[in-house]
Design a protein around this motif. Structure first.
Motif, PDB file in Angstrom:
ATOM      1  N   GLU A  87       0.813  -1.211   0.000  1.00 18.87           N
ATOM      2  CA  GLU A  87       0.000   0.000   0.000  1.00 18.87           C
ATOM      3  C   GLU A  87       0.848   1.263   0.000  1.00 18.87           C
ATOM      4  OE1 GLU A  87       0.247  -2.178   2.456  1.00 18.87           O
ATOM      5  OE2 GLU A  87      -1.696  -2.878   3.177  1.00 18.87           O
ATOM      6  N   GLY A  88       2.063   1.178   0.517  1.00 14.38           N
ATOM      7  CA  GLY A  88       2.940   2.341   0.572  1.00 14.38           C
ATOM      8  C   GLY A  88       2.846   3.097   1.886  1.00 14.38           C
ATOM      9  N   THR A  89       3.942   3.749   2.253  1.00 18.90           N
ATOM     10  CA  THR A  89       4.000   4.615   3.433  1.00 18.90           C
ATOM     11  C   THR A  89       4.452   5.994   3.000  1.00 18.90           C
ATOM     12  OG1 THR A  89       4.531   2.792   4.950  1.00 18.90           O
ATOM     13  CG2 THR A  89       5.089   5.021   5.665  1.00 18.90           C
ATOM     14  N   THR A  90       3.672   7.011   3.338  1.00 19.88           N
ATOM     15  CA  THR A  90       4.023   8.382   2.993  1.00 19.88           C
ATOM     16  C   THR A  90       4.781   9.020   4.148  1.00 19.88           C
ATOM     17  OG1 THR A  90       2.100   8.632   1.549  1.00 19.88           O
ATOM     18  CG2 THR A  90       3.139  10.645   2.339  1.00 19.88           C
ATOM     19  N   VAL A  91       5.947   9.563   3.838  1.00 21.33           N
ATOM     20  CA  VAL A  91       6.796  10.224   4.831  1.00 21.33           C
ATOM     21  C   VAL A  91       6.808  11.725   4.552  1.00 21.33           C
ATOM     22  CG1 VAL A  91       9.135  10.432   5.758  1.00 21.33           C
ATOM     23  CG2 VAL A  91       8.239   8.177   5.141  1.00 21.33           C
ATOM     24  N   PHE A  92       6.420  12.516   5.557  1.00 17.76           N
ATOM     25  CA  PHE A  92       6.510  13.965   5.483  1.00 17.76           C
ATOM     26  C   PHE A  92       7.645  14.413   6.399  1.00 17.76           C
ATOM     27  CE2 PHE A  92       1.881  13.792   4.361  1.00 17.76           C
ATOM     28  CZ  PHE A  92       2.027  14.354   3.101  1.00 17.76           C
ATOM     29  N   VAL A  93       8.557  15.198   5.865  1.00 14.09           N
ATOM     30  CA  VAL A  93       9.680  15.712   6.657  1.00 14.09           C
ATOM     31  C   VAL A  93       9.446  17.195   6.912  1.00 14.09           C
ATOM     32  CG1 VAL A  93      12.177  15.998   6.809  1.00 14.09           C
ATOM     33  CG2 VAL A  93      11.220  14.015   5.615  1.00 14.09           C
ATOM     34  N   LYS A  94       9.387  17.571   8.173  1.00 13.68           N
ATOM     35  CA  LYS A  94       9.121  18.958   8.562  1.00 13.68           C
ATOM     36  C   LYS A  94      10.428  19.656   8.919  1.00 13.68           C
ATOM     37  CE  LYS A  94       6.502  17.523  11.872  1.00 13.68           C
ATOM     38  NZ  LYS A  94       5.598  17.519  13.057  1.00 13.68           N
ATOM     39  N   ASP A  95      10.575  20.869   8.415  1.00 13.80           N
ATOM     40  CA  ASP A  95      11.745  21.677   8.725  1.00 13.80           C
ATOM     41  C   ASP A  95      11.381  22.646   9.840  1.00 13.80           C
ATOM     42  OD1 ASP A  95      14.012  23.158   8.856  1.00 13.80           O
ATOM     43  OD2 ASP A  95      13.957  23.873   6.777  1.00 13.80           O
ATOM     44  N   THR A  96      11.705  22.264  11.080  1.00 13.22           N
ATOM     45  CA  THR A  96      11.316  23.083  12.233  1.00 13.22           C
ATOM     46  C   THR A  96      12.123  24.365  12.339  1.00 13.22           C
ATOM     47  OG1 THR A  96      12.847  21.823  13.627  1.00 13.22           O
ATOM     48  CG2 THR A  96      10.553  21.087  13.565  1.00 13.22           C
ATOM     49  N   ASN A  97      13.204  24.483  11.583  1.00 10.74           N
ATOM     50  CA  ASN A  97      14.019  25.693  11.622  1.00 10.74           C
ATOM     51  C   ASN A  97      13.521  26.765  10.654  1.00 10.74           C
ATOM     52  OD1 ASN A  97      15.856  24.646  13.532  1.00 10.74           O
ATOM     53  ND2 ASN A  97      16.913  23.512  11.919  1.00 10.74           N
ATOM     54  N   SER A  98      12.552  26.395   9.837  1.00 12.05           N
ATOM     55  CA  SER A  98      12.040  27.354   8.855  1.00 12.05           C
ATOM     56  C   SER A  98      11.217  28.432   9.548  1.00 12.05           C
ATOM     57  CB  SER A  98      11.181  26.631   7.812  1.00 12.05           C
ATOM     58  OG  SER A  98      10.554  27.562   6.962  1.00 12.05           O
ATOM     59  N   LEU A  99      11.299  29.654   9.043  1.00 16.32           N
ATOM     60  CA  LEU A  99      10.517  30.756   9.578  1.00 16.32           C
ATOM     61  C   LEU A  99       9.148  30.853   8.907  1.00 16.32           C
ATOM     62  CD1 LEU A  99      13.276  33.515   9.798  1.00 16.32           C
ATOM     63  CD2 LEU A  99      12.424  32.025  11.621  1.00 16.32           C
ATOM     64  N   PHE A 100       8.883  29.916   8.020  1.00 20.20           N
ATOM     65  CA  PHE A 100       7.623  29.925   7.278  1.00 20.20           C
ATOM     66  C   PHE A 100       6.436  29.702   8.220  1.00 20.20           C
ATOM     67  CE2 PHE A 100       4.339  27.387   5.172  1.00 20.20           C
ATOM     68  CZ  PHE A 100       3.942  28.298   4.216  1.00 20.20           C
ATOM     69  N   ILE A 101       5.373  30.448   8.001  1.00 19.83           N
ATOM     70  CA  ILE A 101       4.168  30.326   8.821  1.00 19.83           C
ATOM     71  C   ILE A 101       2.991  29.981   7.920  1.00 19.83           C
ATOM     72  CG2 ILE A 101       2.572  31.554  10.345  1.00 19.83           C
ATOM     73  CD1 ILE A 101       4.886  33.295  11.235  1.00 19.83           C
ATOM     74  N   ALA A 102       2.198  29.013   8.336  1.00 21.13           N
ATOM     75  CA  ALA A 102       1.012  28.630   7.562  1.00 21.13           C
ATOM     76  C   ALA A 102      -0.126  28.298   8.515  1.00 21.13           C
ATOM     77  CB  ALA A 102       1.307  27.451   6.655  1.00 21.13           C
ATOM     78  N   LEU A 103      -1.331  28.508   8.050  1.00 25.05           N
ATOM     79  CA  LEU A 103      -2.522  28.186   8.824  1.00 25.05           C
ATOM     80  C   LEU A 103      -3.485  27.431   7.927  1.00 25.05           C
ATOM     81  CD1 LEU A 103      -4.257  28.534  11.398  1.00 25.05           C
ATOM     82  CD2 LEU A 103      -5.121  30.665  10.401  1.00 25.05           C
ATOM     83  N   VAL A 104      -3.926  26.253   8.389  1.00 21.48           N
ATOM     84  CA  VAL A 104      -4.863  25.427   7.630  1.00 21.48           C
ATOM     85  C   VAL A 104      -6.131  25.276   8.455  1.00 21.48           C
ATOM     86  CG1 VAL A 104      -5.288  23.179   6.570  1.00 21.48           C
ATOM     87  CG2 VAL A 104      -3.004  24.205   6.460  1.00 21.48           C
ATOM     88  N   GLN A 105      -7.276  25.661   7.879  1.00 19.54           N
ATOM     89  CA  GLN A 105      -8.539  25.641   8.602  1.00 19.54           C
ATOM     90  C   GLN A 105      -9.549  24.737   7.897  1.00 19.54           C
ATOM     91  OE1 GLN A 105      -9.127  29.963   8.533  1.00 19.54           O
ATOM     92  NE2 GLN A 105      -8.893  29.977  10.757  1.00 19.54           N
ATOM     93  N   GLN A 106     -10.313  23.983   8.702  1.00 21.86           N
ATOM     94  CA  GLN A 106     -11.384  23.125   8.200  1.00 21.86           C
ATOM     95  C   GLN A 106     -12.597  23.260   9.113  1.00 21.86           C
ATOM     96  OE1 GLN A 106      -8.380  19.486   7.843  1.00 21.86           O
ATOM     97  NE2 GLN A 106     -10.359  18.986   6.923  1.00 21.86           N
ATOM     98  N   SER A 107     -13.778  22.963   8.589  1.00 22.16           N
ATOM     99  CA  SER A 107     -14.968  22.907   9.430  1.00 22.16           C
ATOM    100  C   SER A 107     -14.864  21.684  10.339  1.00 22.16           C
ATOM    101  CB  SER A 107     -16.232  22.821   8.567  1.00 22.16           C
ATOM    102  OG  SER A 107     -16.201  21.669   7.750  1.00 22.16           O
TER     103      SER A 107
END
Length: 251
Positions: free
Chosen positions: A129-149
């Protein structure tokens, strides 16, 4: 919704491939930070296939699959290929009915879906089935906001459109959007990826923009119940929404 939009697009690219019932990756989603280690495990059945070949593949978004390694069932270490050869960040282990791929000191470029595969002849290639790997860069100054109902009430046969609003900073590269489903009966699974600009985006300033991403579900039944998460990756970061819970109500 075309075949290329799904994480299983690997199977569309390889006409000889099929999803195997004898291979299984229990973990479908892993999120790690830059510099961490991640271990991927693929379980396989003890059968009478002789000496099958086993493979690990890496598929980054919008790219063709890359062969990582190959080994026989009796081979403990296996052999790495191409860019993975002599790369000390990658190690292989073949234990009893278990293939283990470990990535050390993970980098943002390691974000991808990893598949194990088996071949018993030159005419078939069976994939897990596969495994998805997300790597987060905690040193990045990037800011994002994700909103859902928070939730949606559905009835059998209904259709629903889930909305995800993402406010992101400006950097090189376009945002990619992933939708996951989590239910009581199954582990979280990646069901849809979105990497185009077909949804409405509005640039608020020179540094930020807001986009709305939609996931349409039709002819719903009990199997569609669960919590759907939207995740946005951009600038080497991944940000998850709080999830929208679909609850099925009888008429």
């Amino acid at each position: 919704m075309t075949c290329a939009h799904f994480v299983l697009s690997l199977i569309c690219l390889l006409s000889i491939a099929q999803v195997s019932s004898s291979l299984h990756q229990e973990t479908r989603l892993i999120s790690v930070n830059v510099g961490d280690s991640v271990t991927l495990q693929c379980l396989y059945d003890d059968d009478d296939d002789g000496n099958p070949l086993f493979f690990w593949y890496k598929q980054s978004l919008r790219q063709e699959p890359k062969l990582i390694s190959i080994h026989y069932s009796f081979d403990r270490k296996g052999t790495f290929h191409d860019e993975f050869k002599d790369n000390r960040r990658f190690t292989l282990k073949n234990e009893k009915y278990s293939l283990i791929l470990t990535i050390y000191d993970v980098q943002v470029s390691d974000s991808a879906t990893y598949y194990c595969a088996k071949s018993i002849n030159s005419y078939s290639l069976e994939f897990s089935e596969g495994t998805t790997v997300f790597v987060k860069d905690t040193n990045s100054l990037f800011i994002a906001l994700v909103q859902q109902s928070d939730s949606e009430t559905i009835h059998s046969g209904d259709s629903v459109t889930l909305k995800c609003t993402a406010s992101t900073g400006s950097c090189d590269g376009e945002p990619s959007v992933y939708w996951f489903k989590n239910s009581e009966d199954h582990h979280p699974s990646l069901i849809y990826t979105q990497s185009d600009n077909s949804d409405q985006c509005e640039r608020k300033t020179n540094k930020t923009q807001t986009c709305v991403y939609n996931l349409s579900l039709n002819n719903l039944d009990q199997s569609n119940a669960g919590t759907y998460y939207c995740a946005v990756t951009v600038c080497g970061r991944i940000v998850f929404g709080n999830g929208t819970k679909l609850e099925l109500k009888e008429h």
